[in-house]
Design a protein around this motif. Structure first.
Motif, short mmCIF file in Angstrom:
data_model
loop_
_atom_site.label_atom_id
_atom_site.label_comp_id
_atom_site.label_asym_id
_atom_site.label_seq_id
_atom_site.Cartn_x
_atom_site.Cartn_y
_atom_site.Cartn_z
N GLU A 1 0.83 -1.20 0.00
CA GLU A 1 0.00 0.00 0.00
C GLU A 1 0.86 1.26 0.00
N LEU A 2 1.95 1.22 0.76
CA LEU A 2 2.86 2.37 0.81
C LEU A 2 3.42 2.69 -0.58
N LEU A 3 3.67 1.64 -1.36
CA LEU A 3 4.22 1.81 -2.71
C LEU A 3 3.14 2.09 -3.74
N GLY A 4 1.87 2.04 -3.35
CA GLY A 4 0.80 2.28 -4.29
C GLY A 4 0.48 1.08 -5.16
N ILE A 5 0.83 -0.13 -4.70
CA ILE A 5 0.56 -1.35 -5.45
C ILE A 5 -0.93 -1.69 -5.32
N PRO A 6 -1.62 -1.99 -6.42
CA PRO A 6 -3.04 -2.35 -6.33
C PRO A 6 -3.26 -3.56 -5.42
N ALA A 7 -4.37 -3.57 -4.71
CA ALA A 7 -4.65 -4.62 -3.74
C ALA A 7 -4.66 -6.00 -4.39
N GLU A 8 -5.13 -6.08 -5.63
CA GLU A 8 -5.20 -7.40 -6.28
C GLU A 8 -3.81 -7.97 -6.58
N ASP A 9 -2.78 -7.13 -6.52
CA ASP A 9 -1.42 -7.60 -6.80
C ASP A 9 -0.61 -7.88 -5.53
N HIS A 10 -1.20 -7.66 -4.37
CA HIS A 10 -0.47 -7.92 -3.12
C HIS A 10 0.03 -9.36 -3.01
N PRO A 11 -0.78 -10.36 -3.45
CA PRO A 11 -0.28 -11.74 -3.38
C PRO A 11 1.02 -11.95 -4.16
N LEU A 12 1.22 -11.19 -5.23
CA LEU A 12 2.47 -11.29 -5.98
C LEU A 12 3.66 -10.99 -5.09
N PHE A 13 3.54 -9.94 -4.28
CA PHE A 13 4.63 -9.57 -3.39
C PHE A 13 4.89 -10.65 -2.35
N GLN A 14 3.81 -11.29 -1.89
CA GLN A 14 3.98 -12.39 -0.94
C GLN A 14 4.73 -13.55 -1.59
N GLU A 15 4.38 -13.87 -2.83
CA GLU A 15 5.06 -14.96 -3.54
C GLU A 15 6.53 -14.63 -3.76
N TRP A 16 6.82 -13.41 -4.17
CA TRP A 16 8.21 -13.02 -4.43
C TRP A 16 9.03 -13.09 -3.15
N ALA A 17 8.48 -12.56 -2.07
CA ALA A 17 9.22 -12.56 -0.80
C ALA A 17 9.49 -13.99 -0.34
#
Length: 406
Positions: free
Chosen positions: A147-163
């Motif tokens: 959210e801080l980076l302005g990433i759309p909510a529907e793409d949050h799971p992508l960040f979880q997968e990458w991490a």
């Protein structure tokens, strides 16, 4: 938390606590500064020595490229990753980032962090056993950072997968060598390419249509007429995944396990929530998520009576330094009232972790909410707890906790 949980044991429980403590004790027993002939590494393990290494970037460089394995896909991330830079480049990038990632920005996140914590805990309100990593410790910081980076909510799971891929350590042994590292880099390269492409496109969209997010603030940041380029911002975003996500996840999980292993701790904190900041610092000291930092000797130096040549690899052991009996009273005892607490978990000197205020804030809010919502929390059996690979991260992957509501 109940006393019953502290008496349970398993191989993994031994791994996280006893084995790490024994490793740090063995490192200190070998001498404040000593050489590992087999690995070709110099180990610095006492508090004074580790602090000195971290405070002297001119001698102990953070730029490991001359001696580290290379992987083309990681070059993009290195451009804006000031953790791997020395002055003056480090100063330029850190100053630019500091213009956007200000204390005011972090403080302003408090209401949103509280709302996210409440939503995540509401989602498991009907459960008597909750995996606190899956339910809270893992998603909370990812959502906040995205959210801080302005990433759309529907793409949050992508960040979880990458991490999960970047910090899982599944390709590494607990004592990795250079060949292991090269294989690990090769395995995660596709994820790095995917993440790089996504973040780069997001930055370009923000250049075309700025908003109120951190990326837009980074685009506007300027020092002596210099601004960050798109690819440099990609490196910073990758860094933020570490500083703003995985550290918080590990800290929260480690705190719950540490409190469980020390009966009466949560009862005392519930009676006096004002102790939470000190308790968080003690958990950071006791179980640092990243227990060692590598440095490259930039020029020949004498350290601890030993002559270290240029380009020698130095490992500064934060975990061992945080248990140094010359610096801490009863260093192997978790004391949530310990103050002052000069641990080195967030580093020291110019590379002190810029994400530390956010990690502390998220941990304080999440732990306070757990104290308010539950009359008791206990790890009923450590047989169901799984841990991260300690060669990459000291933390838990899964932490099923039995909860009792008021």
């Amino acid at each position: 938390m109940t006393s019953n949980s502290s008496n349970s044991s398993s191989t993994q429980d031994h791994l996280l606590f006893d084995t790490l403590t024994e490793q740090w004790q063995a490192l200190r027993a070998a001498g404040p500064v000593h050489h590992d002939e087999a690995q070709g590494v110099w180990h610095v393990v006492n508090h004074e020595g580790v602090a000195a290494v971290l405070a002297d970037p001119a001698t102990y460089s953070s730029d490991m490229t001359p001696i580290a394995p290379t992987q083309e896909d990681f070059e993009a991330f290195r451009q804006g990753n000031f953790v791997g830079m020395d002055p003056p480049e480090h100063r330029k990038f850190r100053t630019l980032v500091s213009q956007a990632f200000t204390p005011r920005v972090v403080h302003g996140l408090e209401p949103r962090i509280e709302a996210v914590c409440a939503r995540l805990l509401d989602a498991v309100a009907d459960r008597d056993r909750i995996d606190m990593v899956d339910a809270l410790a893992y998603p909370l910081p990812i959502i906040v950072i995205a959210e801080l980076l302005g990433i759309p909510a529907e793409d949050h799971p992508l960040f979880q997968e990458w991490a999960a891929t970047l910090f899982g350590g599944d390709q590494l042994s607990e004592t990795p060598d250079m060949a292991d590292l090269e294989r690990a880099l090769e395995a995660i390269a596709p994820t790095v390419r995917e993440m790089n492409g996504y973040v780069l496109e997001h930055i370009r969209r923000r250049r075309a249509a700025p908003g109120d997010d951190l990326i837009s603030k980074l685009i506007a940041a300027e020092v002596d007429g210099v601004r960050m380029e798109d690819q440099e911002m990609v490196g910073f975003v990758a860094l933020l995944l570490v500083a703003g996500h995985i550290t918080t996840t590990a800290l929260l999980g480690n705190a719950l396990v540490a409190f469980d292993r020390n009966p009466g701790t949560l009862t005392a904190l519930r009676a006096d929530p004002g102790r939470l900041p000190d308790a968080i610092e003690e958990v950071l000291r006791w179980l640092p998520p990243f227990p060692e930092l590598g440095r490259r000797v930039a020029k020949p130096v004498v350290l601890g009576g030993h002559e270290l040549p240029a380009d020698a690899l130095v490992m500064a052991h934060l975990g061992a330094a945080n248990r140094d009996p010359e610096r801490f009273t009863k260093p192997d005892v978790l004391d949530v009232t310990r103050s002052p607490n000069p641990h080195l978990t967030f580093g020291h000197g110019i590379h002190f972790c810029f994400g530390a205020p956010l990690a502390r804030l998220e941990a304080r809010i999440a732990l306070r909410m757990l104290l308010d919502r539950f009359r008791d929390l206990s790890v009923s059996t450590y047989d169901d707890v799984t841990y991260q690979n300690p060669a990459v991260l000291v933390g838990v992957r899964h932490l099923p906790v039995d909860v009792v509501r008021p």
